[in-house]
Design a protein around this motif. Structure first.
Motif, PDB file in Angstrom:
ATOM      1  N   ILE A   6      -8.942 -14.798 -25.440  1.00 50.82           N
ATOM      2  CA  ILE A   6     -10.023 -15.500 -26.143  1.00 50.82           C
ATOM      3  C   ILE A   6     -10.584 -16.584 -25.233  1.00 50.82           C
ATOM      4  O   ILE A   6      -9.830 -17.381 -24.672  1.00 50.82           O
ATOM      5  CB  ILE A   6      -9.491 -16.155 -27.442  1.00 50.82           C
ATOM      6  CG1 ILE A   6      -9.034 -15.076 -28.435  1.00 50.82           C
ATOM      7  CG2 ILE A   6     -10.566 -17.044 -28.078  1.00 50.82           C
ATOM      8  CD1 ILE A   6      -8.391 -15.656 -29.700  1.00 50.82           C
ATOM      9  N   ASP A   8     -13.424 -19.645 -25.246  1.00 46.49           N
ATOM     10  CA  ASP A   8     -14.425 -20.470 -25.933  1.00 46.49           C
ATOM     11  C   ASP A   8     -14.095 -21.927 -25.643  1.00 46.49           C
ATOM     12  O   ASP A   8     -12.920 -22.297 -25.598  1.00 46.49           O
ATOM     13  CB  ASP A   8     -14.378 -20.224 -27.450  1.00 46.49           C
ATOM     14  CG  ASP A   8     -15.664 -20.648 -28.147  1.00 46.49           C
ATOM     15  OD1 ASP A   8     -16.277 -19.804 -28.817  1.00 46.49           O
ATOM     16  OD2 ASP A   8     -16.062 -21.829 -28.010  1.00 46.49           O
ATOM     17  N   LYS A  11     -12.250 -25.497 -29.527  1.00 40.20           N
ATOM     18  CA  LYS A  11     -10.909 -25.137 -29.993  1.00 40.20           C
ATOM     19  C   LYS A  11     -10.949 -24.502 -31.376  1.00 40.20           C
ATOM     20  O   LYS A  11     -10.230 -23.540 -31.658  1.00 40.20           O
ATOM     21  CB  LYS A  11     -10.026 -26.394 -30.008  1.00 40.20           C
ATOM     22  CG  LYS A  11      -8.573 -26.062 -30.274  1.00 40.20           C
ATOM     23  CD  LYS A  11      -7.670 -27.274 -30.145  1.00 40.20           C
ATOM     24  CE  LYS A  11      -6.216 -26.833 -30.266  1.00 40.20           C
ATOM     25  NZ  LYS A  11      -5.299 -27.964 -30.338  1.00 40.20           N
ATOM     26  N   ARG A  14     -11.695 -20.924 -31.141  1.00 45.94           N
ATOM     27  CA  ARG A  14     -10.553 -20.145 -30.627  1.00 45.94           C
ATOM     28  C   ARG A  14      -9.531 -19.922 -31.735  1.00 45.94           C
ATOM     29  O   ARG A  14      -8.987 -18.823 -31.882  1.00 45.94           O
ATOM     30  CB  ARG A  14      -9.894 -20.869 -29.438  1.00 45.94           C
ATOM     31  CG  ARG A  14     -10.802 -21.013 -28.226  1.00 45.94           C
ATOM     32  CD  ARG A  14      -9.990 -21.300 -26.952  1.00 45.94           C
ATOM     33  NE  ARG A  14      -9.130 -22.476 -27.045  1.00 45.94           N
ATOM     34  CZ  ARG A  14      -9.520 -23.712 -26.754  1.00 45.94           C
ATOM     35  NH1 ARG A  14     -10.744 -23.953 -26.345  1.00 45.94           N
ATOM     36  NH2 ARG A  14      -8.670 -24.720 -26.840  1.00 45.94           N
ATOM     37  N   ALA A  18      -8.494 -16.362 -33.186  1.00 48.20           N
ATOM     38  CA  ALA A  18      -7.081 -15.993 -33.052  1.00 48.20           C
ATOM     39  C   ALA A  18      -6.501 -15.594 -34.407  1.00 48.20           C
ATOM     40  O   ALA A  18      -5.755 -14.610 -34.509  1.00 48.20           O
ATOM     41  CB  ALA A  18      -6.288 -17.145 -32.438  1.00 48.20           C
ATOM     42  N   VAL A  28      -2.842 -12.113 -29.140  1.00 50.79           N
ATOM     43  CA  VAL A  28      -3.654 -13.026 -28.339  1.00 50.79           C
ATOM     44  C   VAL A  28      -2.799 -13.452 -27.143  1.00 50.79           C
ATOM     45  O   VAL A  28      -1.838 -14.199 -27.295  1.00 50.79           O
ATOM     46  CB  VAL A  28      -4.105 -14.251 -29.169  1.00 50.79           C
ATOM     47  CG1 VAL A  28      -4.884 -15.230 -28.299  1.00 50.79           C
ATOM     48  CG2 VAL A  28      -4.954 -13.798 -30.354  1.00 50.79           C
ATOM     49  N   GLU A  31      -5.756 -18.102 -24.058  1.00 52.77           N
ATOM     50  CA  GLU A  31      -6.979 -18.767 -24.510  1.00 52.77           C
ATOM     51  C   GLU A  31      -7.521 -19.577 -23.342  1.00 52.77           C
ATOM     52  O   GLU A  31      -6.813 -20.390 -22.762  1.00 52.77           O
ATOM     53  CB  GLU A  31      -6.696 -19.699 -25.691  1.00 52.77           C
ATOM     54  CG  GLU A  31      -6.268 -18.966 -26.946  1.00 52.77           C
ATOM     55  CD  GLU A  31      -6.106 -19.916 -28.137  1.00 52.77           C
ATOM     56  OE1 GLU A  31      -6.629 -21.047 -28.089  1.00 52.77           O
ATOM     57  OE2 GLU A  31      -5.444 -19.508 -29.110  1.00 52.77           O
ATOM     58  N   GLU A  33     -10.848 -22.049 -21.798  1.00 57.28           N
ATOM     59  CA  GLU A  33     -11.843 -22.999 -22.308  1.00 57.28           C
ATOM     60  C   GLU A  33     -13.177 -22.947 -21.581  1.00 57.28           C
ATOM     61  O   GLU A  33     -14.129 -23.606 -21.968  1.00 57.28           O
ATOM     62  CB  GLU A  33     -11.296 -24.425 -22.183  1.00 57.28           C
ATOM     63  CG  GLU A  33     -10.102 -24.694 -23.053  1.00 57.28           C
ATOM     64  CD  GLU A  33      -9.645 -26.149 -22.953  1.00 57.28           C
ATOM     65  OE1 GLU A  33     -10.354 -26.961 -22.325  1.00 57.28           O
ATOM     66  OE2 GLU A  33      -8.578 -26.458 -23.497  1.00 57.28           O
TER      67      GLU A  33
END
Ligand SMILES: [Mg+2]
Length: 119
Positions: A6, A8, A11, A14, A18, A28, A31, A33
């Motif tokens: 993921i 993005d 937060k 995300r 998720a 997942v 993650e 950013e």
């Protein structure tokens, strides 16, 4: 079920994504950013699918699609777009993204997009 990265800068986005993915039994695996992290994490984690936000600091989703596809032409990328980003979505698709989902996320649409790119 798929291993998903993921990406993005928000937060909250995300977490939302998720939760939707985990509920559908997807894993997942990471993650990120921003686009730069997305490229690094992609190479490190080799996820089955990437969900990629468009507007992010450091490196945008558009640049990240190009960078990832350059390293792995088979990368499966789904863009996450907001209202008014149609032009950027088209550019991302031209750069090799396979599909797009629109914020705020519709749960069934997200799952459907994942299933489709996995085929
Ligand atoms: Mg963003």
């Amino acid at each position: 079920m798929a291993r998903i990265l993921i990406v993005d800068d928000a937060k909250f986005m995300r977490i939302t994504l998720a939760n939707i993915l985990k509920k559908a039994n997807h894993e997942v695996v990471g993650e990120a950013e921003n686009g730069k992290e997305a490229v690094d994490f992609y190479m490190e984690l080799k996820p089955d699918v990437v969900t990629l936000d468009i507007t992010m600091p450091v490196m945008s989703g558009l640049e990240a699609v190009r960078e990832i596809k350059q390293r792995d032409p088979h990368a499966k990328i789904i863009m996450c777009s907001a209202m008014g980003q149609q032009k950027m979505v088209v550019e991302a698709i031209e750069a090799g993204a396979l599909d797009f989902i629109v914020k705020p996320f519709d749960e069934s649409r997200v799952i459907e997009a994942i299933q489709r790119v996995l085929q």
